[in-house]
Every structure is written in structure tokens, then in C-alpha cells.
Design a protein around this motif. Structure first.
Motif, PDB file in Angstrom:
ATOM      1  N   ILE A 177       0.835  -1.205   0.000  1.00 45.62           N
ATOM      2  CA  ILE A 177       0.000   0.000   0.000  1.00 45.62           C
ATOM      3  C   ILE A 177       0.864   1.248   0.000  1.00 45.62           C
ATOM      4  O   ILE A 177       0.610   2.216  -0.730  1.00 45.62           O
ATOM      5  N   LEU A 178       1.918   1.238   0.813  1.00 47.35           N
ATOM      6  CA  LEU A 178       2.798   2.403   0.911  1.00 47.35           C
ATOM      7  C   LEU A 178       3.476   2.696  -0.423  1.00 47.35           C
ATOM      8  O   LEU A 178       3.514   3.847  -0.889  1.00 47.35           O
ATOM      9  N   VAL A 179       4.018   1.662  -1.083  1.00 40.50           N
ATOM     10  CA  VAL A 179       4.746   1.850  -2.334  1.00 40.50           C
ATOM     11  C   VAL A 179       3.812   2.260  -3.465  1.00 40.50           C
ATOM     12  O   VAL A 179       4.099   3.193  -4.233  1.00 40.50           O
ATOM     13  N   THR A 180       2.675   1.577  -3.609  1.00 37.29           N
ATOM     14  CA  THR A 180       1.749   1.897  -4.697  1.00 37.29           C
ATOM     15  C   THR A 180       1.172   3.294  -4.543  1.00 37.29           C
ATOM     16  O   THR A 180       0.947   3.993  -5.537  1.00 37.29           O
ATOM     17  N   ASN A 181       0.965   3.723  -3.300  1.00 38.98           N
ATOM     18  CA  ASN A 181       0.465   5.075  -3.089  1.00 38.98           C
ATOM     19  C   ASN A 181       1.522   6.108  -3.483  1.00 38.98           C
ATOM     20  O   ASN A 181       1.218   7.135  -4.098  1.00 38.98           O
ATOM     21  N   ALA A 182       2.786   5.834  -3.126  1.00 36.95           N
ATOM     22  CA  ALA A 182       3.869   6.765  -3.473  1.00 36.95           C
ATOM     23  C   ALA A 182       4.081   6.852  -4.979  1.00 36.95           C
ATOM     24  O   ALA A 182       4.429   7.905  -5.513  1.00 36.95           O
ATOM     25  N   LEU A 183       3.875   5.760  -5.710  1.00 38.48           N
ATOM     26  CA  LEU A 183       4.064   5.740  -7.159  1.00 38.48           C
ATOM     27  C   LEU A 183       2.880   6.333  -7.915  1.00 38.48           C
ATOM     28  O   LEU A 183       2.951   6.539  -9.117  1.00 38.48           O
ATOM     29  N   GLY A 184       1.781   6.553  -7.191  1.00 38.70           N
ATOM     30  CA  GLY A 184       0.616   7.128  -7.841  1.00 38.70           C
ATOM     31  C   GLY A 184      -0.079   6.172  -8.781  1.00 38.70           C
ATOM     32  O   GLY A 184      -0.682   6.584  -9.770  1.00 38.70           O
ATOM     33  N   ILE A 185       0.007   4.870  -8.487  1.00 39.46           N
ATOM     34  CA  ILE A 185      -0.629   3.871  -9.355  1.00 39.46           C
ATOM     35  C   ILE A 185      -2.147   4.026  -9.332  1.00 39.46           C
ATOM     36  O   ILE A 185      -2.829   3.868 -10.343  1.00 39.46           O
ATOM     37  N   PHE A 186      -2.674   4.359  -8.160  1.00 35.85           N
ATOM     38  CA  PHE A 186      -4.112   4.558  -8.073  1.00 35.85           C
ATOM     39  C   PHE A 186      -4.436   6.029  -8.321  1.00 35.85           C
ATOM     40  O   PHE A 186      -3.661   6.928  -7.988  1.00 35.85           O
ATOM     41  N   GLU A 187      -5.600   6.277  -8.916  1.00 36.54           N
ATOM     42  CA  GLU A 187      -6.009   7.639  -9.222  1.00 36.54           C
ATOM     43  C   GLU A 187      -6.204   8.456  -7.959  1.00 36.54           C
ATOM     44  O   GLU A 187      -5.921   9.651  -7.928  1.00 36.54           O
ATOM     45  N   TYR A 188      -6.685   7.809  -6.916  1.00 35.53           N
ATOM     46  CA  TYR A 188      -6.946   8.531  -5.677  1.00 35.53           C
ATOM     47  C   TYR A 188      -5.722   8.473  -4.783  1.00 35.53           C
ATOM     48  O   TYR A 188      -5.281   7.413  -4.372  1.00 35.53           O
ATOM     49  N   ARG A 189      -5.113   9.629  -4.516  1.00 39.62           N
ATOM     50  CA  ARG A 189      -3.946   9.708  -3.649  1.00 39.62           C
ATOM     51  C   ARG A 189      -4.386   9.969  -2.222  1.00 39.62           C
ATOM     52  O   ARG A 189      -5.286  10.777  -1.976  1.00 39.62           O
ATOM     53  N   ILE A 190      -3.740   9.321  -1.281  1.00 39.46           N
ATOM     54  CA  ILE A 190      -4.112   9.491   0.119  1.00 39.46           C
ATOM     55  C   ILE A 190      -2.928  10.068   0.883  1.00 39.46           C
ATOM     56  O   ILE A 190      -1.769   9.841   0.551  1.00 39.46           O
ATOM     57  N   GLY A 191      -3.250  10.839   1.911  1.00 44.14           N
ATOM     58  CA  GLY A 191      -2.223  11.447   2.734  1.00 44.14           C
ATOM     59  C   GLY A 191      -1.612  10.449   3.692  1.00 44.14           C
ATOM     60  O   GLY A 191      -2.090   9.317   3.848  1.00 44.14           O
ATOM     61  N   PHE A 192      -0.559  10.887   4.369  1.00 45.11           N
ATOM     62  CA  PHE A 192       0.166   9.994   5.270  1.00 45.11           C
ATOM     63  C   PHE A 192      -0.717   9.539   6.429  1.00 45.11           C
ATOM     64  O   PHE A 192      -0.754   8.360   6.763  1.00 45.11           O
ATOM     65  N   PHE A 193      -1.455  10.492   7.033  1.00 44.30           N
ATOM     66  CA  PHE A 193      -2.317  10.133   8.160  1.00 44.30           C
ATOM     67  C   PHE A 193      -3.399   9.147   7.724  1.00 44.30           C
ATOM     68  O   PHE A 193      -3.684   8.170   8.418  1.00 44.30           O
ATOM     69  N   THR A 194      -4.003   9.398   6.568  1.00 46.29           N
ATOM     70  CA  THR A 194      -5.026   8.487   6.052  1.00 46.29           C
ATOM     71  C   THR A 194      -4.447   7.106   5.781  1.00 46.29           C
ATOM     72  O   THR A 194      -5.082   6.084   6.027  1.00 46.29           O
ATOM     73  N   LEU A 195      -3.219   7.085   5.281  1.00 44.85           N
ATOM     74  CA  LEU A 195      -2.553   5.814   5.011  1.00 44.85           C
ATOM     75  C   LEU A 195      -2.340   5.027   6.302  1.00 44.85           C
ATOM     76  O   LEU A 195      -2.618   3.820   6.361  1.00 44.85           O
ATOM     77  N   ILE A 196      -1.872   5.700   7.351  1.00 44.16           N
ATOM     78  CA  ILE A 196      -1.667   5.030   8.634  1.00 44.16           C
ATOM     79  C   ILE A 196      -2.990   4.518   9.186  1.00 44.16           C
ATOM     80  O   ILE A 196      -3.078   3.386   9.693  1.00 44.16           O
ATOM     81  N   MET A 197      -4.034   5.333   9.093  1.00 42.00           N
ATOM     82  CA  MET A 197      -5.355   4.905   9.564  1.00 42.00           C
ATOM     83  C   MET A 197      -5.848   3.705   8.776  1.00 42.00           C
ATOM     84  O   MET A 197      -6.443   2.782   9.334  1.00 42.00           O
ATOM     85  N   THR A 198      -5.597   3.693   7.465  1.00 43.88           N
ATOM     86  CA  THR A 198      -6.020   2.565   6.629  1.00 43.88           C
ATOM     87  C   THR A 198      -5.328   1.279   7.064  1.00 43.88           C
ATOM     88  O   THR A 198      -5.968   0.236   7.217  1.00 43.88           O
ATOM     89  N   ILE A 199      -4.023   1.352   7.266  1.00 46.15           N
ATOM     90  CA  ILE A 199      -3.269   0.172   7.687  1.00 46.15           C
ATOM     91  C   ILE A 199      -3.775  -0.336   9.033  1.00 46.15           C
ATOM     92  O   ILE A 199      -3.960  -1.545   9.244  1.00 46.15           O
ATOM     93  N   ALA A 200      -4.008   0.593   9.961  1.00 41.06           N
ATOM     94  CA  ALA A 200      -4.505   0.205  11.282  1.00 41.06           C
ATOM     95  C   ALA A 200      -5.887  -0.439  11.199  1.00 41.06           C
ATOM     96  O   ALA A 200      -6.168  -1.440  11.865  1.00 41.06           O
ATOM     97  N   LEU A 201      -6.758   0.127  10.371  1.00 41.47           N
ATOM     98  CA  LEU A 201      -8.107  -0.420  10.238  1.00 41.47           C
ATOM     99  C   LEU A 201      -8.102  -1.780   9.549  1.00 41.47           C
ATOM    100  O   LEU A 201      -8.893  -2.660   9.884  1.00 41.47           O
TER     101      LEU A 201
END
Length: 240
Positions: A17-41
Motif C-alpha cells: 500500500i505504501l509503495v503503490t500510493n507513493a508511485l501514484g498507481i491509483f487515481e486517488y492519492r491518500i495522505g500519510f495520516f489516512t494511510l496510517i489509519m487505513t493500515i490500522a483499520l
């Protein structure tokens, strides 16, 4: 599923998730806090699915729906609507599907097993006995069982991080009929087995966690104060 496989898969998924988000593979980019919350959830969701904890499953999905309302095109649903539906859904599913720890509770009433029983068989578990007036438990990255024995228990400091733990206080006498438990549960599932004579004063902070009680305390008995927090985890108090 053994703990090492669960957390191994979790960390690998987090890296993806971290790498694909940084590469912009998905159209929707998420912030760092949202990313941490996603991993935790996701961790909370997987742990709840493993234990068949329906409220944990439903609320993990509900919070992710709130976070990703825009890309999911569900912005018409306000957060309170989603949370309200989650409450009703968790209540309904909770009546139909029972958590797996109840199987252990029934077995424990007849036998004091040292093995950790799960729905799909026995799992490797770190088991130990603690005999001290001031108990300090720091458990992480494993399944653990601790049997507490004390004739004069005063305090218990319980820190569980990314782990599963079963803690038995049924063979304990409290100092002056009272004690304080400092509990810190993070991304973990903890089952606390206590005598039904204990009167628990729960002052725990619940940070996206889940705190439940199984069984009922008697009307009078020693007093135990629970302080600390449960963060993206589950604490189950079981009276025996």
C-alpha cells in the motif's frame, strides 16, 4: 492462522500500500495520516475476522467507508448515518455469530488447559505463570497465555501490542481487597479472565477499540480499577 503468518501478511500488505500510493498507481492519492489509519483499520479488520468479532469487523469497514467516502461515491451518506447503520448491523450479526473465545470459555470451565484452542485447532502459544504482588506484562507479536498467582496482588501493568493474550486472574487474592490494573492494548486482542466476585471500575479510554464483558459480577466483592486505553484493539472481560 498462526500469529506470525497474520502479522507477516499484514506488514507485506502495508508495504504494498505504501509503495503503490507513493508511485501514484491509483487515481486517488491518500495522505500519510489516512494511510496510517487505513493500515490500522485493515489490521483491526483482519484480527476481528480471525476471532469472528462482528462489531470489530463492521466498525472497521464503517470507518474505512467514512475515510474513503469520496472515491467510493458515497458522500451522500454522512458519517453518523454510516455509524448508526454499523451499530445496528453489529448488533444483528453479533446475535447470529458468536466470537470464538466463547468456545475457550466453555472448555475452561471444565479443564484448565495450557493449550490455546482456536476454531481450527491448537495454535502455538507462549504460556507462563506469574507469581508476584506487582505484575508487569509486556507482550507483543505473539499469542500468549499468562496465569497470575498471588496472595497479595496490588497492581498489574499490562501492555499488549500487535498480539493476542489470555490473562487469568482466577487464582489471585487482592491486597486490602483492592487493586489497580494499568492496561494498554494496541492493535491486539486481549481476554481478561477474572473472578465473578470482583467489582470492576472501568476507566479505560476507548480509541477506536472494542471493550466487552462476558458473564456478570456478583453484587459485592473486591474492587479493581482499570485504567489505560484500548486503541484499535479488543479487550474482553470474562467473569469466571
Amino acid at each position: 492462522m498462526k500469529t506470525r503468518w497474520f502479522w507477516g501478511g499484514f506488514f507485506i500488505l502495508s508495504a504494498v500500500i505504501l509503495v503503490t500510493n507513493a508511485l501514484g498507481i491509483f487515481e486517488y492519492r491518500i495522505g500519510f495520516f489516512t494511510l496510517i489509519m487505513t493500515i490500522a483499520l485493515v489490521a483491526a479488520l483482519l484480527g476481528s475476522l480471525r476471532e469472528l468479532n462482528m462489531p470489530g469487523v463492521v466498525f472497521s469497514v464503517a470507518f474505512m467507508a467514512i475515510i474513503y467516502a469520496r472515491p467510493l461515491h458515497i458522500t451522500a451518506l454522512v458519517p453518523w448515518t454510516i455509524l448508526g447503520a454499523a451499530v445496528l448491523l453489529s448488533m444483528g450479526l453479533g446475535l447470529l455469530i458468536h466470537p470464538r473465545h466463547r468456545n475457550w470459555e466453555r472448555r475452561y470451565r471444565h479443564h484448565h488447559f495450557h493449550e490455546h484452542w482456536r476454531g481450527d485447532g491448537f495454535e502455538e502459544t507462549n504460556t507462563a505463570t506469574v507469581d508476584d504482588a506487582n505484575v508487569n506484562l509486556d507482550l507483543s507479536m505473539a499469542n500468549s497465555i499468562r496465569y497470575i498467582h498471588s496472595n497479595d496482588l496490588q497492581t498489574a501493568n499490562i501492555h499488549v501490542n500487535m498480539a493476542g493474550a489470555k490473562l487469568y486472574f482466577d487464582d489471585v487474592q487482592l491486597h486490602n481487597q483492592q487493586a489497580t490494573f494499568n492496561i494498554d492494548v494496541s492493535l491486539s486482542g486481549v481476554e481478561l479472565y477474572v473472578p465473578k466476585t470482583w467489582q470492576l471500575d472501568c476507566q479505560l479510554n476507548n480509541n477506536l477499540g472494542h471493550i466487552t464483558e462476558t458473564g456478570h459480577a456478583e453484587s459485592a466483592g473486591p474492587a479493581v480499577t482499570l485504567i489505560g486505553s484500548v486503541s484499535l484493539g479488543e479487550l474482553t472481560i470474562i467473569y469466571i
